[in-house]
Write a protein that holds these residues in place. Structure first.
Motif, short mmCIF file in Angstrom:
data_model
loop_
_atom_site.label_atom_id
_atom_site.label_comp_id
_atom_site.label_asym_id
_atom_site.label_seq_id
_atom_site.Cartn_x
_atom_site.Cartn_y
_atom_site.Cartn_z
N PHE A 45 0.83 -1.20 0.00
CA PHE A 45 0.00 0.00 0.00
C PHE A 45 0.87 1.26 0.00
O PHE A 45 0.61 2.21 -0.73
N GLY A 46 1.92 1.25 0.81
CA GLY A 46 2.84 2.38 0.85
C GLY A 46 3.50 2.61 -0.50
O GLY A 46 3.64 3.74 -0.96
N GLN A 47 3.89 1.51 -1.15
CA GLN A 47 4.50 1.60 -2.48
C GLN A 47 3.51 2.19 -3.49
O GLN A 47 3.87 3.04 -4.29
N LEU A 48 2.28 1.73 -3.43
CA LEU A 48 1.25 2.22 -4.34
C LEU A 48 1.00 3.72 -4.14
O LEU A 48 0.96 4.49 -5.10
N ILE A 49 0.86 4.13 -2.88
CA ILE A 49 0.65 5.55 -2.59
C ILE A 49 1.84 6.38 -3.07
O ILE A 49 1.68 7.42 -3.71
N GLY A 50 3.05 5.92 -2.76
CA GLY A 50 4.25 6.64 -3.19
C GLY A 50 4.36 6.73 -4.70
O GLY A 50 4.70 7.78 -5.26
N PHE A 51 4.03 5.64 -5.38
CA PHE A 51 4.11 5.64 -6.85
C PHE A 51 3.08 6.60 -7.44
O PHE A 51 3.43 7.40 -8.31
N LEU A 52 1.85 6.53 -6.96
CA LEU A 52 0.79 7.37 -7.54
C LEU A 52 0.94 8.85 -7.23
O LEU A 52 0.57 9.70 -8.04
N THR A 53 1.49 9.17 -6.05
CA THR A 53 1.56 10.58 -5.66
C THR A 53 2.91 11.24 -5.94
O THR A 53 2.99 12.46 -6.04
N LEU A 54 3.98 10.45 -6.06
CA LEU A 54 5.30 11.04 -6.28
C LEU A 54 5.93 10.59 -7.60
O LEU A 54 6.20 11.41 -8.47
N THR A 55 6.12 9.30 -7.76
CA THR A 55 6.84 8.82 -8.95
C THR A 55 6.07 9.09 -10.23
O THR A 55 6.63 9.61 -11.20
N LEU A 56 4.80 8.73 -10.28
CA LEU A 56 4.01 8.91 -11.50
C LEU A 56 3.93 10.38 -11.92
O LEU A 56 4.15 10.69 -13.10
N PRO A 57 3.66 11.32 -11.00
CA PRO A 57 3.67 12.74 -11.41
C PRO A 57 5.04 13.21 -11.92
O PRO A 57 5.11 14.01 -12.85
N VAL A 58 6.11 12.70 -11.33
CA VAL A 58 7.46 13.09 -11.78
C VAL A 58 7.72 12.54 -13.19
O VAL A 58 8.24 13.25 -14.06
N ILE A 59 7.37 11.28 -13.42
CA ILE A 59 7.53 10.71 -14.76
C ILE A 59 6.65 11.48 -15.75
O ILE A 59 7.09 11.79 -16.86
N ALA A 60 5.42 11.79 -15.35
CA ALA A 60 4.51 12.54 -16.23
C ALA A 60 5.08 13.91 -16.56
O ALA A 60 5.03 14.36 -17.72
N TYR A 61 5.64 14.60 -15.56
CA TYR A 61 6.28 15.92 -15.80
C TYR A 61 7.37 15.79 -16.85
O TYR A 61 7.40 16.54 -17.83
N SER A 62 8.27 14.83 -16.66
CA SER A 62 9.37 14.67 -17.60
C SER A 62 8.87 14.27 -18.98
O SER A 62 9.30 14.82 -20.00
N TYR A 63 7.97 13.31 -19.01
CA TYR A 63 7.46 12.82 -20.29
C TYR A 63 6.71 13.91 -21.06
O TYR A 63 6.99 14.16 -22.24
N LEU A 64 5.77 14.57 -20.39
CA LEU A 64 4.94 15.56 -21.09
C LEU A 64 5.76 16.76 -21.57
O LEU A 64 5.50 17.30 -22.64
N THR A 65 6.74 17.18 -20.79
CA THR A 65 7.56 18.32 -21.22
C THR A 65 8.54 17.92 -22.32
O THR A 65 8.79 18.70 -23.23
N GLU A 66 9.06 16.70 -22.25
CA GLU A 66 10.03 16.27 -23.27
C GLU A 66 9.37 15.88 -24.58
O GLU A 66 10.01 15.88 -25.62
N LYS A 67 8.07 15.55 -24.57
CA LYS A 67 7.39 15.24 -25.82
C LYS A 67 6.66 16.46 -26.38
O LYS A 67 6.09 16.42 -27.46
N SER A 68 6.68 17.56 -25.63
CA SER A 68 6.02 18.78 -26.06
C SER A 68 6.79 19.43 -27.22
O SER A 68 7.85 18.94 -27.63
N LYS A 69 6.29 20.54 -27.70
CA LYS A 69 6.96 21.24 -28.80
C LYS A 69 8.35 21.73 -28.39
O LYS A 69 9.21 21.92 -29.23
N TRP A 70 8.59 21.92 -27.07
CA TRP A 70 9.90 22.38 -26.60
C TRP A 70 10.89 21.22 -26.50
O TRP A 70 12.08 21.46 -26.44
#
Length: 170
Positions: A45-70
């Protein structure tokens, strides 16, 4: 050291600072609204919470900005770097790049959750937990060495995903 390597290290520093600010904000909000003890959490449960609230948003930040027009995170944009890939396979290559880049981080989180769990139930931490804590450090060291060897153009995760970093020509 090349300009590109220096820029890549500085860009990482900026992006890591953004991630730390997000993590501090997340921790602060969590502490204000929830009262729980980390040790009492089931490690799954701790791993799931950590992944959903910290790791996934960080991966999303990197992915979305690196695939953007910039083609760059905020740190990379500030330092005139962009992530390029072959054959315009932006979605797959940039996603794979970021999954591989943050894999050591998530493995380390897994090890920490299990170590806290075993300590909370009064059991000795098993060797496999120590392996999960050590392997990410070796991976990050290899990532860093590969980035230095390539003079900032690409680490192992870039080669595997078919991406590379390049200074923008203005």
């Amino acid at each position: 050291m090349t300009r590109q390597l220096i820029n890549r290290i500085l860009a990482w520093t900026i992006d890591f600072g953004i991630i730390v600010l997000y993590a501090v904000l997340l921790f602060t909000l969590t502490s204000l609204f929830f009262e729980f003890k980390q040790a009492s959490l089931n490690p799954y449960f701790g791993q799931l919470i950590g992944f959903l609230t910290l790791t996934l948003p960080v991966i999303a930040y990197s992915y979305l900005t690196e695939k953007s027009k910039w083609k760059a995170t905020i740190g990379k944009r500030i330092l005139n770097l962009m992530v390029l890939n072959r054959e315009n396979k932006t979605f797959k290559s940039v996603l794979l790049r970021n999954l591989l880049k943050y894999l050591p981080w998530e493995l380390a989180h897994t090890g920490v959750h299990w170590m806290i769990y075993f300590e909370s139930v009064g059991r000795e931490t098993p060797i496999w937990t120590w392996v999960i804590l050590i392997v990410p450090q070796i991976m990050v060291f290899i990532y860093f060495v590969s980035i230095v060897i390539s003079k900032g153009q690409g680490g192992i995760y870039d080669r595997i995903s078919g991406t590379r970093l390049q200074l923008k020509t203005t």
